[in-house]
Design a protein around this motif. Structure first.
Motif, PDB file in Angstrom:
ATOM      1  N   LEU A 109       0.870  -1.169   0.000  1.00  0.00           N
ATOM      2  CA  LEU A 109       0.000   0.000   0.000  1.00  0.00           C
ATOM      3  C   LEU A 109       0.907   1.219   0.000  1.00  0.00           C
ATOM      4  CD1 LEU A 109      -2.930   1.065   0.215  1.00  0.00           C
ATOM      5  CD2 LEU A 109      -2.645   1.045   2.689  1.00  0.00           C
ATOM      6  N   MET A 110       0.871   1.990  -1.067  1.00  0.00           N
ATOM      7  CA  MET A 110       1.806   3.107  -1.241  1.00  0.00           C
ATOM      8  C   MET A 110       1.057   4.431  -1.203  1.00  0.00           C
ATOM      9  SD  MET A 110       4.428   3.810  -4.420  1.00  0.00           S
ATOM     10  CE  MET A 110       3.147   4.382  -5.561  1.00  0.00           C
ATOM     11  N   LEU A 111       1.632   5.397  -0.511  1.00  0.00           N
ATOM     12  CA  LEU A 111       1.038   6.728  -0.449  1.00  0.00           C
ATOM     13  C   LEU A 111       2.099   7.747  -0.084  1.00  0.00           C
ATOM     14  CD1 LEU A 111      -0.797   7.368   2.904  1.00  0.00           C
ATOM     15  CD2 LEU A 111       0.585   5.314   2.519  1.00  0.00           C
ATOM     16  N   TYR A 117      -3.653  11.967   2.361  1.00  0.00           N
ATOM     17  CA  TYR A 117      -4.399  10.719   2.207  1.00  0.00           C
ATOM     18  C   TYR A 117      -4.787  10.163   3.571  1.00  0.00           C
ATOM     19  CZ  TYR A 117      -2.598  10.889  -2.565  1.00  0.00           C
ATOM     20  OH  TYR A 117      -2.303  11.276  -3.848  1.00  0.00           O
ATOM     21  N   GLU A 118      -5.957   9.525   3.616  1.00  0.00           N
ATOM     22  CA  GLU A 118      -6.506   9.034   4.875  1.00  0.00           C
ATOM     23  C   GLU A 118      -6.114   7.577   5.124  1.00  0.00           C
ATOM     24  OE1 GLU A 118      -8.124  10.448   7.201  1.00  0.00           O
ATOM     25  OE2 GLU A 118      -8.856  12.350   6.384  1.00  0.00           O
ATOM     26  N   PRO A 119      -5.455   7.287   6.255  1.00  0.00           N
ATOM     27  CA  PRO A 119      -5.199   5.886   6.620  1.00  0.00           C
ATOM     28  C   PRO A 119      -6.488   5.079   6.750  1.00  0.00           C
ATOM     29  CG  PRO A 119      -3.828   7.350   7.922  1.00  0.00           C
ATOM     30  CD  PRO A 119      -4.796   8.227   7.185  1.00  0.00           C
ATOM     31  N   ALA A 120      -7.605   5.752   7.050  1.00  0.00           N
ATOM     32  CA  ALA A 120      -8.879   5.053   7.191  1.00  0.00           C
ATOM     33  C   ALA A 120      -9.342   4.422   5.886  1.00  0.00           C
ATOM     34  CB  ALA A 120      -9.950   6.019   7.706  1.00  0.00           C
ATOM     35  N   ASP A 121      -8.772   4.861   4.756  1.00  0.00           N
ATOM     36  CA  ASP A 121      -9.128   4.289   3.454  1.00  0.00           C
ATOM     37  C   ASP A 121      -8.301   3.055   3.115  1.00  0.00           C
ATOM     38  OD1 ASP A 121     -11.128   6.120   2.778  1.00  0.00           O
ATOM     39  OD2 ASP A 121      -9.683   7.585   2.024  1.00  0.00           O
ATOM     40  N   ALA A 122      -7.429   2.637   4.022  1.00  0.00           N
ATOM     41  CA  ALA A 122      -6.521   1.525   3.733  1.00  0.00           C
ATOM     42  C   ALA A 122      -7.266   0.240   3.393  1.00  0.00           C
ATOM     43  CB  ALA A 122      -5.570   1.295   4.903  1.00  0.00           C
ATOM     44  N   ASP A 123      -8.238  -0.128   4.214  1.00  0.00           N
ATOM     45  CA  ASP A 123      -8.986  -1.366   3.957  1.00  0.00           C
ATOM     46  C   ASP A 123      -9.716  -1.304   2.626  1.00  0.00           C
ATOM     47  OD1 ASP A 123      -8.124  -2.365   6.358  1.00  0.00           O
ATOM     48  OD2 ASP A 123      -9.984  -1.958   7.445  1.00  0.00           O
ATOM     49  N   ILE A 137      -6.128   1.965  -7.717  1.00  0.00           N
ATOM     50  CA  ILE A 137      -5.849   3.402  -7.727  1.00  0.00           C
ATOM     51  C   ILE A 137      -6.917   4.112  -6.911  1.00  0.00           C
ATOM     52  CG2 ILE A 137      -5.600   5.473  -9.150  1.00  0.00           C
ATOM     53  CD1 ILE A 137      -4.802   3.635 -11.470  1.00  0.00           C
ATOM     54  N   GLY A 138      -6.500   4.973  -5.996  1.00  0.00           N
ATOM     55  CA  GLY A 138      -7.446   5.752  -5.211  1.00  0.00           C
ATOM     56  C   GLY A 138      -7.837   7.020  -5.942  1.00  0.00           C
ATOM     57  N   ASN A 139      -9.125   7.209  -6.171  1.00  0.00           N
ATOM     58  CA  ASN A 139      -9.624   8.373  -6.896  1.00  0.00           C
ATOM     59  C   ASN A 139      -9.835   9.540  -5.940  1.00  0.00           C
ATOM     60  OD1 ASN A 139     -10.824  10.200  -8.614  1.00  0.00           O
ATOM     61  ND2 ASN A 139     -12.775   9.106  -8.746  1.00  0.00           N
ATOM     62  N   ARG A 140      -8.958  10.527  -5.988  1.00  0.00           N
ATOM     63  CA  ARG A 140      -9.028  11.669  -5.077  1.00  0.00           C
ATOM     64  C   ARG A 140     -10.239  12.559  -5.328  1.00  0.00           C
ATOM     65  NH1 ARG A 140      -3.425  14.220  -6.603  1.00  0.00           N
ATOM     66  NH2 ARG A 140      -4.279  13.579  -8.621  1.00  0.00           N
ATOM     67  N   SER A 177      -2.904   9.958  -8.862  1.00  0.00           N
ATOM     68  CA  SER A 177      -3.100   9.680  -7.442  1.00  0.00           C
ATOM     69  C   SER A 177      -1.890   8.954  -6.873  1.00  0.00           C
ATOM     70  CB  SER A 177      -4.354   8.821  -7.238  1.00  0.00           C
ATOM     71  OG  SER A 177      -4.464   8.414  -5.890  1.00  0.00           O
ATOM     72  N   GLY A 178      -1.456   9.398  -5.687  1.00  0.00           N
ATOM     73  CA  GLY A 178      -0.328   8.746  -5.032  1.00  0.00           C
ATOM     74  C   GLY A 178      -0.724   7.615  -4.118  1.00  0.00           C
ATOM     75  N   TYR A 179      -2.028   7.386  -3.980  1.00  0.00           N
ATOM     76  CA  TYR A 179      -2.521   6.301  -3.116  1.00  0.00           C
ATOM     77  C   TYR A 179      -2.754   5.076  -3.984  1.00  0.00           C
ATOM     78  CZ  TYR A 179      -4.513   5.165   1.508  1.00  0.00           C
ATOM     79  OH  TYR A 179      -4.727   4.663   2.771  1.00  0.00           O
ATOM     80  N   ARG A 180      -1.877   4.077  -3.852  1.00  0.00           N
ATOM     81  CA  ARG A 180      -1.937   2.864  -4.670  1.00  0.00           C
ATOM     82  C   ARG A 180      -1.831   1.623  -3.792  1.00  0.00           C
ATOM     83  NH1 ARG A 180      -1.035   3.957 -10.290  1.00  0.00           N
ATOM     84  NH2 ARG A 180      -1.260   6.222 -10.514  1.00  0.00           N
ATOM     85  N   ALA A 181      -2.501   0.577  -4.225  1.00  0.00           N
ATOM     86  CA  ALA A 181      -2.338  -0.749  -3.623  1.00  0.00           C
ATOM     87  C   ALA A 181      -2.078  -1.723  -4.756  1.00  0.00           C
ATOM     88  CB  ALA A 181      -3.582  -1.157  -2.837  1.00  0.00           C
ATOM     89  N   PHE A 182      -1.117  -2.614  -4.573  1.00  0.00           N
ATOM     90  CA  PHE A 182      -0.806  -3.543  -5.652  1.00  0.00           C
ATOM     91  C   PHE A 182      -0.111  -4.779  -5.095  1.00  0.00           C
ATOM     92  CE2 PHE A 182       2.362  -0.123  -5.429  1.00  0.00           C
ATOM     93  CZ  PHE A 182       3.527  -0.824  -5.175  1.00  0.00           C
ATOM     94  N   THR A 183      -0.113  -5.821  -5.899  1.00  0.00           N
ATOM     95  CA  THR A 183       0.607  -7.038  -5.528  1.00  0.00           C
ATOM     96  C   THR A 183       2.067  -6.891  -5.944  1.00  0.00           C
ATOM     97  OG1 THR A 183       0.190  -8.166  -7.632  1.00  0.00           O
ATOM     98  CG2 THR A 183      -1.482  -8.397  -5.909  1.00  0.00           C
TER      99      THR A 183
END
Length: 335
Positions: A109-111, A117-123, A137-140, A177-183
Motif C-alpha cells: 500500500l503506497m502513499l 491521504y486518509e489511513p482510514a481508506d486503507a482497507d 488506484i485511489g480516486n481523489r 493519485s499517489g494512493y496505490r495498492a498492488f501485488t
C-alpha cells in the motif's frame, strides 16, 4: 539502503502472493500481509501522524523510504515505529523501485507522507486485491476538500487524465493519485524507468501495457497542512507528465505515437506544397527547394504512419502471446 529486509513476514504466500482471478472468492487480506510504503522528502510536519494513523488501523508494517531529508523526517518516523531507509539515488520513482526489491510480503500500500491521504481508506484500497485485482488506484476526486487542490492543479489533473484515456485507451479516473495498492508479483512484471514523480503516470501506462487487472476506488483527499510545503510545480511538472504520457505511447500505443508524427509530417508537407503552388499560379515564381522539402515531408509522414500500423500489429501480437503464456503458467501452478 540502511537495512536488508523490509516488511518481513512469516505468512508470505509460497506462490509469491498472486491473487485469484477477478471475481472469484478469496480470503481476506490481513494487515500483516501488507507493507505500507511511504516515500518522503521533508515531511517532518506530517509523517508522525500518518504513521500513527496506519497503526491505529492495524497496519504495523510501515516503511518510510526517505530522499535524504534535511529536517527530522527520519527521526520522527523511527520514533513512531516505522522502518526507515534512505534511498541510494534521488526521486520518488527510484525510491519505490529500490524498496520493492526488499519487500517480502505479497501486498504493498503506497502513499505520500504529506497527510493528504486518509489511513482510514486503507482497507478500502486493499479489499479489491482479495478479489483478484492486481493494482488499485485511489480516486481523489471522489471526496476532495475544497482547498486540497488549486484550480490550476485541478484543471491540469483532469486534462492529463483525459489525455491518458485518449492516448492509452483506459479510464483510470485519477492516474496521478499517489494512493496505490498492488501485488508485489504484478509490480515485478512492470518495466519502470521513472526516477521522479512521474512514477504514477508510468505505473498507469504499464498496467495497460501489461494487462494488469486494475480498478479504481473512491478515497478522501485532504488539504495539505499549512506547515507542510509541496515539492511540486504545476506548470513545469504538468508539462513533464504530458511529455511522459506521449513518450510512453511509443511502446504501448505505437499507432498513436508514430501516426501523430506521420500525420504532422503530411500536413506540414501539404501546407508547403499549397504555398509553392499558390506562388506559381499567382506570380509564376518557382520554389524548387521548398517543393523538394514538401515532397520529403509527405513521404516521411506516410512512412511513419505505415510504421505505426506495423508496430501496432506487433504490439498486439506480443500482448496476446504474453497473456497466453501467463494463463498457461497460472494453470500449471493451479495443477
Amino acid at each position: 539502503m540502511e537495512d536488508d529486509a523490509v516488511c518481513a513476514d512469516s505468512s508470505v504466500l509460497s506462490d509469491g502472493g498472486e491473487a485469484v482471478a477477478v471475481g472469484e472468492e478469496a480470503s481476506e487480506i490481513t494487515p500483516d500481509e501488507v507493507c505500507v510504503l511511504i516515500p518522503t522528502l521533508e515531511e517532518a510536519a506530517t509523517i508522525g501522524d500518518v504513521i500513527e494513523g496506519f497503526r491505529d488501523e492495524g497496519y504495523e508494517n510501515v516503511v518510510v523510504v526517505d530522499g535524504d531529508s534535511t529536517d527530522d523526517t527520519r527521526e520522527i518516523a523511527r520514533e513512531h515505529g516505522a522502518e526507515v531507509f534512505v534511498q541510494s539515488g534521488t526521486g520518488k520513482g527510484q525510491a519505490v523501485r529500490e524498496t520493492l526489491e526488499y519487500v517480502t510480503v505479497p501486498y504493498v500500500l503506497m502513499l505520500d507522507g504529506d497527510g493528504t491521504y486518509e489511513p482510514a481508506d486503507a482497507d478500502k484500497m486493499i479489499e479489491p486485491l482479495s478479489r483478484g485485482y492486481e493494482h488499485v488506484i485511489g480516486n481523489r476526486f471522489a471526496d476532495m476538500d475544497d482547498d486540497a487542490m488549486r484550480t490550476l492543479n485541478g484543471f491540469g489533473n483532469r486534462m492529463i487524465n483525459r489525455a491518458f484515456g485518449f492516448v492509452h485507451g483506459a479510464n483510470y479516473e485519477d492516474i496521478l493519485s499517489g494512493y496505490r495498492a498492488f501485488t508485489v508479483d504484478s509490480f515485478e512484471r512492470l518495466s519502470l524507468d521513472s526516477d521522479g514523480f512521474t512514477i504514477e503516470t508510468e505505473l498507469a501506462v504499464e498496467c495497460v501495457k501489461h494487462g494488469i487487472e486494475t480498478t479504481v476506488v473512491p478515497i478522501s483527499y485532504r488539504a495539505r497542512p499549512d506547515e507542510s510545503e509541496t515539492n511540486l510545480h504545476p506548470v513545469r511538472d504538468g508539462g513533464t507528465i504530458l511529455l511522459a504520457l506521449y513518450s510512453l505511447a511509443k511502446t504501448n500505443n505505437p499507432l498513436f505515437y508514430f501516426g501523430s508524427l506521420g500525420i504532422s509530417g503530411i500536413i506540414a508537407g501539404a501546407l508547403i506544397a499549397m504555398y509553392v503552388l499558390w506562388e506559381w499560379v499567382q506570380f509564376h515564381q518557382s520554389h524548387e527547394v521548398m517543393a523538394v522539402v514538401s515532397a520529403a515531408a509527405i513521404i516521411l509522414g506516410v512512412q511513419l504512419l505505415m510504421f505505426g500500423v506495423l508496430s501496432d500489429m506487433l504490439v498486439t501480437l506480443h500482448r496476446e502471446q504474453r497473456r497466453r503464456l501467463e494463463r498457461i503458467a497460472r494453470e500449471a501452478r493451479d495443477e
